[in-house]
Design an enzyme around this catalytic site. Structure first.
Site, PDB file in Angstrom:
ATOM      1  CB  CYS A  24      46.396  59.645  85.950  1.00  0.00           C
ATOM      2  SG  CYS A  24      47.116  60.111  84.390  1.00  0.00           S
ATOM      3  CD  GLN A 224      53.782  70.265  68.225  1.00  0.00           C
ATOM      4  OE1 GLN A 224      53.064  69.995  69.184  1.00  0.00           O
ATOM      5  NE2 GLN A 224      54.321  71.455  68.065  1.00  0.00           N
ATOM      6  CE1 TYR A 253      63.063  80.290  71.332  1.00  0.00           C
ATOM      7  CE2 TYR A 253      62.007  81.627  69.635  1.00  0.00           C
ATOM      8  CZ  TYR A 253      62.690  81.535  70.831  1.00  0.00           C
ATOM      9  OH  TYR A 253      62.999  82.676  71.522  1.00  0.00           O
ATOM     10  CB  CYS A 349      52.704  75.221  73.334  1.00  0.00           C
ATOM     11  SG  CYS A 349      54.349  75.536  73.940  1.00  0.00           S
TER      12      CYS A 349
HETATM   13  N1  SAH Z   1      58.676  74.117  65.782  1.00  0.00           N
HETATM   14  C1  SAH Z   1      58.972  72.818  66.300  1.00  0.00           C
HETATM   15  C2  SAH Z   1      59.462  72.823  67.759  1.00  0.00           C
HETATM   16  C3  SAH Z   1      58.665  73.617  68.733  1.00  0.00           C
HETATM   17  S1  SAH Z   1      59.016  73.245  70.418  1.00  0.00           S
HETATM   18  C4  SAH Z   1      57.806  71.890  66.152  1.00  0.00           C
HETATM   19  O1  SAH Z   1      56.664  72.306  66.114  1.00  0.00           O
HETATM   20  O2  SAH Z   1      58.031  70.687  66.066  1.00  0.00           O
HETATM   21  C5  SAH Z   1      60.137  74.504  70.866  1.00  0.00           C
HETATM   22  C6  SAH Z   1      61.561  74.256  70.408  1.00  0.00           C
HETATM   23  O3  SAH Z   1      62.355  75.355  70.871  1.00  0.00           O
HETATM   24  C7  SAH Z   1      62.208  73.008  70.977  1.00  0.00           C
HETATM   25  O4  SAH Z   1      62.704  72.235  69.911  1.00  0.00           O
HETATM   26  C8  SAH Z   1      63.361  73.538  71.854  1.00  0.00           C
HETATM   27  O5  SAH Z   1      64.501  72.709  71.830  1.00  0.00           O
HETATM   28  C9  SAH Z   1      63.640  74.855  71.198  1.00  0.00           C
HETATM   29  N2  SAH Z   1      64.299  75.879  72.048  1.00  0.00           N
HETATM   30  C10 SAH Z   1      64.136  76.085  73.377  1.00  0.00           C
HETATM   31  N3  SAH Z   1      64.846  77.164  73.775  1.00  0.00           N
HETATM   32  C11 SAH Z   1      65.472  77.642  72.670  1.00  0.00           C
HETATM   33  C12 SAH Z   1      66.340  78.738  72.438  1.00  0.00           C
HETATM   34  N4  SAH Z   1      66.704  79.552  73.435  1.00  0.00           N
HETATM   35  N5  SAH Z   1      66.795  78.950  71.194  1.00  0.00           N
HETATM   36  C13 SAH Z   1      66.421  78.127  70.174  1.00  0.00           C
HETATM   37  N6  SAH Z   1      65.597  77.067  70.329  1.00  0.00           N
HETATM   38  C14 SAH Z   1      65.130  76.825  71.559  1.00  0.00           C
END
Ligand code: SAH
Length: 392
Positions: A24, A224, A253, A349
């Site tokens: 898996c 998450q 982000y 992450c």
């Molecule tokens: N803080 C949020 C999301 C984290 S994941 C949480 O914890 O739920 C990272 C996020 O970055 C994703 O939603 C993705 O769509 C976004 N992302 C990726 N590249 C990006 C960019 N260049 N500019 C802005 N956001 C971006």
């Protein structure tokens, strides 16, 4: 194998083994002792960032099983019997993941029911190689706190034979299901979900609670996968930010707005930036659901956006960034350097890209103050880290 203790809680034997772990590939460390693996995770993260500082520790789970609130399955055949699971690494062979130890148990049981129903309803599993068959995937999302459950049936065709009877039987066996959605994916792609959705039962989405706020989760929303650990992670991030109530906070982000909305209670204003349009729209909905008015949302690339903020000489007191596994960009960090927030909280992450970005932050006079690792993806090689950077 899992055993039930007389309290009804799940108790696990010490020598717990997952027999399909290798095939898996979902959790490479399930067969080694959890405490040892957690310790190694912290050591690995610390060795990656040793030039800049040290994580104070790792927050593990008391019961590191069945934490995944998002479960998807494909269907296939083994000895002429229908099986449900995941594709074996780099292949189209389906591995039966019936007793998966990290996925939500209710979700697992719903998948088993759907598998049986495929036989009684004469539904053909979709074959990626030939393009024949109807049911491609089942995706289940569980609100671990709310108890709501969404079942997404991904089909190759819009016409769902015996649809009403199917819903009735499925709900009859699992009254805990709160919504069922049909998603149509007729493309030759490895993506699970297609563009078109038809709500078959309920609202078409679920909500879940995180740090006291309610979040809407649609079939495609980012959320998450380990809710309980995420709550601890976000609380730590906000604690590191040391908010006094009068700050302007940039949440970069931001996904569906989680961190910024949770922090909004502790600041004057939040500016939230996210590239994905669906996530950005969900974030606006989430602000409304929670009656939060001091967060502004922007749908943009975080680097472009922060460059504009710096060019306009905006006042930003604290930056929280939570970039994807690829990390942030040199340009983003250089703009942080020009905006000069007192504090930066980096939620990562991927400790490897965190280490790379810490080097750039150092050039911009931001020093690693303290940090913590969170085991959000127990039994896998992945870890979340959060750290506080302060301006020299
Ligand atoms: N803080 C949020 C999301 C984290 S994941 C949480 O914890 O739920 C990272 C996020 O970055 C994703 O939603 C993705 O769509 C976004 N992302 C990726 N590249 C990006 C960019 N260049 N500019 C802005 N956001 C971006």
């Amino acid at each position: 194998m899992a055993e039930r203790s007389n309290k009804g809680n799940l108790k696990y034997k010490k020598d717990l083994k997952c027999s399909v772990a290798k095939k898996c590939g979902g959790c490479d460390y399930i067969n080694s002792p959890y405490d040892k693996h957690v310790k190694e995770k912290l050591e690995k993260a610390n060795s990656l960032i040793k030039k800049y500082g040290k994580f104070d520790g790792i927050v593990s789970m008391d019961n590191p099983y069945h934490y995944r609130n998002k479960v998807s399955a494909v269907f296939g055949f083994e000895n002429k019997k229908i099986i449900a699971g995941t594709y074996e690494k780099n292949s189209h062979r389906v591995v039966d993941t019936k007793n998966c130890l990290i996925e939500d148990e209710k979700a697992g049981s719903i998948i088993q029911t759907i598998k049986k129903m495929c036989v009684s309803f004469k539904i053909k599993a979709y074959d990626e190689d030939t393009g024949f068959g109807f049911l491609r995937h089942v995706l289940i999302r569980v609100g671990k706190k709310s108890g709501q459950i969404m079942v997404v049936l991904v089909t190759s065709n819009v016409i769902f034979p015996n649809k009403n009877a199917f819903i009735k039987v499925l709900r009859g066996e699992h009254p805990e299901i709160t919504t069922i959605v049909q998603n149509i994916n007729n493309k030759n792609t490895s993506m699970v979900l297609g563009d078109r959705e038809i709500v078959m039962y309920g609202k078409g989405y679920i909500t879940d609670e995180l740090c006291g706020l309610t979040f809407k989760i649609s079939p495609k929303s980012f959320y998450q996968v380990n809710r309980d650990q995420t709550e601890k992670l976000y609380s730590q991030a906000i604690e590191y930010a040391g908010l006094q109530g009068d700050e302007v906070l940039l949440d970069a982000y931001s996904g569906i707005g989680t961190i910024g909305l949770i922090a909004s209670r502790c600041v004057k204003e939040v500016i939230s930036v996210e590239l994905n349009k669906d996530a950005y729209k969900d974030a606006i909905t989430n602000a409304k659901i929670n009656n939060i008015k001091n967060v502004k949302f922007y749908n943009a690339d975080a680097t472009h956006f922060i460059n504009d903020l710096a060019a306009a000489n905006e006042k930003i007191d604290v930056v929280i960034l939570d970039p994807p596994r690829t990390g942030s960009t040199e340009e983003f960090i250089a703009a942080v350097g020009r905006l000069k927030p007192k504090k930066v909280v980096y939620v990562s992450c991927n400790p490897e890209t965190l280490a790379r970005d810490l080097e750039v932050f150092k050039k911009q006079r931001y020093r690693f103050e303290k940090g913590m690792v969170f085991d959000c993806f127990c039994h896998t090689g992945h870890a979340e880290g959060v750290c506080l950077l302060t301006r020299n």
